[in-house]
Scaffold this motif. Structure first.
Motif, short mmCIF file in Angstrom:
data_model
loop_
_atom_site.label_atom_id
_atom_site.label_comp_id
_atom_site.label_asym_id
_atom_site.label_seq_id
_atom_site.Cartn_x
_atom_site.Cartn_y
_atom_site.Cartn_z
N ARG A 20 -5.13 25.79 5.10
CA ARG A 20 -5.71 25.50 6.57
C ARG A 20 -7.25 25.96 6.95
NH1 ARG A 20 -2.22 22.68 6.60
NH2 ARG A 20 -0.25 23.21 7.56
N PRO A 21 -8.15 25.30 7.04
CA PRO A 21 -9.45 25.29 7.22
C PRO A 21 -9.70 26.67 8.30
CG PRO A 21 -8.75 24.08 8.68
CD PRO A 21 -7.71 24.22 7.85
N HIS A 22 -9.87 27.85 8.18
CA HIS A 22 -10.29 29.34 9.03
C HIS A 22 -11.79 28.74 9.24
CE1 HIS A 22 -10.46 33.47 9.27
NE2 HIS A 22 -9.67 32.97 9.23
N LYS A 23 -12.12 29.50 9.85
CA LYS A 23 -12.76 29.74 11.48
C LYS A 23 -14.15 30.08 10.23
CE LYS A 23 -12.02 33.41 14.46
NZ LYS A 23 -11.79 33.90 15.44
N ASN A 24 -14.51 30.94 8.83
CA ASN A 24 -14.92 31.65 8.52
C ASN A 24 -15.62 30.93 7.95
OD1 ASN A 24 -13.09 31.59 6.09
ND2 ASN A 24 -13.16 33.35 6.09
N GLY A 25 -15.25 29.43 7.30
CA GLY A 25 -15.55 27.97 6.94
C GLY A 25 -14.94 28.43 5.16
N SER A 26 -13.98 28.83 4.97
CA SER A 26 -12.67 29.38 4.38
C SER A 26 -11.66 28.03 3.95
CB SER A 26 -12.99 30.23 3.15
OG SER A 26 -14.21 31.20 3.68
N TRP A 27 -11.75 27.32 3.52
CA TRP A 27 -9.33 26.99 3.24
C TRP A 27 -8.78 28.64 2.48
CZ3 TRP A 27 -9.09 22.83 5.15
CH2 TRP A 27 -9.46 21.71 4.33
N PHE A 44 -10.21 30.49 -0.44
CA PHE A 44 -9.79 29.25 -2.22
C PHE A 44 -11.16 28.58 -1.74
CE2 PHE A 44 -5.30 30.02 -0.94
CZ PHE A 44 -4.90 30.84 -1.53
N GLY A 45 -12.68 28.87 -1.62
CA GLY A 45 -13.79 28.88 -1.10
C GLY A 45 -13.59 27.87 -0.18
N SER A 46 -14.98 27.50 -0.08
CA SER A 46 -15.35 26.72 1.56
C SER A 46 -15.04 25.41 1.53
CB SER A 46 -17.39 27.38 1.39
OG SER A 46 -17.80 26.54 2.32
N TRP A 47 -14.63 25.24 3.09
CA TRP A 47 -14.75 23.71 3.25
C TRP A 47 -15.54 22.60 3.97
CZ3 TRP A 47 -16.36 23.18 8.35
CH2 TRP A 47 -15.77 24.43 8.99
N ARG A 48 -17.20 23.65 3.90
CA ARG A 48 -18.06 23.22 4.17
C ARG A 48 -18.33 22.12 3.12
NH1 ARG A 48 -19.58 27.94 6.74
NH2 ARG A 48 -19.58 28.06 8.64
N ASP A 49 -18.66 22.62 1.85
CA ASP A 49 -18.80 21.81 1.20
C ASP A 49 -17.98 21.26 -0.42
OD1 ASP A 49 -17.87 24.01 -0.39
OD2 ASP A 49 -19.69 24.03 -1.88
N ASP A 50 -15.94 21.23 1.04
CA ASP A 50 -15.14 20.73 -0.12
C ASP A 50 -14.43 20.01 1.08
OD1 ASP A 50 -13.26 19.92 -2.13
OD2 ASP A 50 -12.56 22.18 -2.19
N LYS A 52 -12.31 17.66 1.13
CA LYS A 52 -11.33 16.99 0.69
C LYS A 52 -10.62 18.42 0.40
CE LYS A 52 -12.47 12.50 -0.05
NZ LYS A 52 -12.99 10.83 -0.39
N GLY A 53 -11.13 19.29 0.70
CA GLY A 53 -10.00 20.87 -0.76
C GLY A 53 -8.96 20.35 -1.75
N ASP A 54 -9.98 19.68 -2.68
CA ASP A 54 -9.76 19.03 -4.61
C ASP A 54 -9.88 20.25 -5.01
OD1 ASP A 54 -9.18 17.00 -3.49
OD2 ASP A 54 -11.42 15.39 -3.72
N ARG A 55 -11.66 20.75 -5.29
CA ARG A 55 -11.61 22.57 -5.39
C ARG A 55 -10.58 23.12 -5.17
NH1 ARG A 55 -17.26 24.36 -4.28
NH2 ARG A 55 -16.99 22.58 -3.67
#
Length: 107
Positions: A20-27, A44-50, A52-55
Motif C-alpha cells: 500500500r502507498p504510505h503518506k510518507n512516500g513509501s510502499w 519497501f522504497g519510494s512510490w514517487r520514483d516507482d 508501478k511498484g516493480d522495484r
C-alpha cells in the motif's frame, strides 16, 4: 495561516497488489504481530520514483518477495538503506582507519 499541501497517494498498480502507498512516500505492508498484539509496518522504497511498484516487489535485497517469509516469521531485520552511510561514517570516526585494516574488519 499557512496552507497545507497534501500529496495524493497513487492508485494501486493492479488489483491484489500486496503493498500500500504510505503518506510518507513509501510502499509499505502492515502485518499483525500476535506476540506484541500490534500491527507492524514494513517499508519497501519510494512510490514517487516507482509508481508501478516493480522495484518494491522484486528488489533482491529489500523487495517484498525477498523479505516476505522473514516478515511472516517475525525475523525480518532489514535496516533502511539511507542509514547505512551514517553508521559507516560513525564507525570510521570511532576507529582510526589504520586500526580497522590492522584488525582485519571486512565490510
Amino acid at each position: 495561516m499557512s496552507s497545507i499541501t497534501s500529496t495524493a497517494l497513487p492508485a494501486l498498480p493492479y488489483e491484489g497488489f500486496p503493498l500500500r502507498p504510505h503518506k510518507n512516500g513509501s510502499w509499505y505492508k502492515s502485518v499483525w504481530n500476535p506476540r506484541t498484539k500490534k500491527s507492524e509496518q514494513f517499508y519497501f522504497g519510494s512510490w514517487r520514483d516507482d509508481r508501478k511498484g516493480d522495484r518494491a516487489i522484486r528488489d533482491p535485497e529489500i523487495g517484498y518477495l525477498a523479505r516476505r517469509d522473514a516478515i511472516k516469521a517475525g525475523i525480518d531485520n532489514v535496516s533502511p538503506t539511507f542509514a547505512l552511510p551514517h553508521v559507516f561514517r560513525n564507525f570510521l570516526g570511532w576507529f582510526p582507519l589504520s586500526a580497522v585494516f590492522q584488525w582485519g574488519f571486512c565490510f
